[in-house]
Design a protein around this motif. Structure first.
Motif, mmCIF file in Angstrom:
data_model
loop_
_atom_site.group_PDB
_atom_site.id
_atom_site.type_symbol
_atom_site.label_atom_id
_atom_site.label_comp_id
_atom_site.label_asym_id
_atom_site.label_seq_id
_atom_site.Cartn_x
_atom_site.Cartn_y
_atom_site.Cartn_z
ATOM 1 N N THR A 87 -0.556 68.350 6.458
ATOM 2 C CA THR A 87 -1.887 68.195 7.354
ATOM 3 C C THR A 87 -1.655 67.953 8.777
ATOM 4 O O THR A 87 -0.714 67.142 8.978
ATOM 5 N N VAL A 119 -3.648 66.453 12.484
ATOM 6 C CA VAL A 119 -4.753 66.093 13.293
ATOM 7 C C VAL A 119 -4.143 66.041 14.797
ATOM 8 O O VAL A 119 -3.249 65.490 15.075
ATOM 9 N N GLU A 170 -8.258 69.877 13.216
ATOM 10 C CA GLU A 170 -7.891 69.336 11.990
ATOM 11 C C GLU A 170 -7.529 70.351 11.236
ATOM 12 O O GLU A 170 -8.196 71.452 11.252
#
Length: 212
Positions: free
Chosen positions: A158, A160, A174
């Protein structure tokens, strides 16, 4: 008794000679004057003398070894944050491909109608990582899953991204990246596929690529 020391300093021969005709005070004065030079010479000819490492030439970064798959992802993160598109391209294979999230493929159909390969990725990286355009960039990655497939390695991260720039593009990104790495004949790993996944309402790197 005579005492003789010689060496070479800045291309010149240096000799220090003390004889028994000199007074004790004169000998001590001579030794005190020349010992720093002789110590310097001893260090320079000492095989164990170490030099300070020189900075990379041409603005390139000192990257982690690509013989470890996870190091390639660390290099990706480093090259984005340090604004080095040339070093970023070292992380990618010659047949690299970016696959956007299906929602981005539909939203930016004119951009992703053609395959996004290494050439388009390099052009994007040079625009994004231009410090005259992007003044700050923070990329945070969190490993979700990893799988060793022999000569291939699979990661799910993941991400950001927070950035400030002068383009008409989002400043907060994101999502999730699915990375496939492949090992070459020399044992180095590189990213073959970056598949993007939208995980919420925030824009993804697919939208960032489309708008940059």
């Amino acid at each position: 008794m005579d005492f003789r020391v010689s060496g070479r300093y800045e291309g010149l021969d240096v000799f220090l000679v003390c004889t028994n005709s000199e007074s004790e005070i004169e000998r001590r004065y001579a030794m005190g004057k020349f010992l720093p030079i002789l110590f310097f010479l001893a260090c320079r000819i000492n095989p164990f003398y170490t030099r300070e490492p020189e900075p990379p030439q041409g603005g390139r970064l000192n990257l982690f070894s690509r013989t470890v798959p996870r190091n390639v992802v660390r290099n990706l993160e480093l090259t984005w944050e340090k604004f080095s598109p040339a070093d970023y391209m070292e992380c990618l294979s010659e047949d690299f491909r970016f696959s956007p999230d299906p929602s981005d493929s539909s939203k930016f159909e004119e951009v992703f109608a053609e395959p996004w390969g290494r050439t388009r990725e390099e052009a994007f990286a040079r625009r994004l990582l231009d410090e005259n355009v992007t003044t700050s960039l923070d990329l945070s990655l969190s490993l979700e899953y990893e799988e060793d497939r022999g000569d291939e390695h699979y990661f799910e991260y993941t991400y950001v991204i927070k950035l400030q720039h002068s383009r008409d593009a989002p400043g907060y990104i994101e999502g999730k990246m699915h990375l496939v790495l492949r090992r070459d004949a020399s044992g180095n790993w590189s990213i073959v596929l970056w598949k993007d996944e939208k995980t919420g309402d925030a824009p993804t790197t697919g939208e960032l690529r489309a708008k940059f």
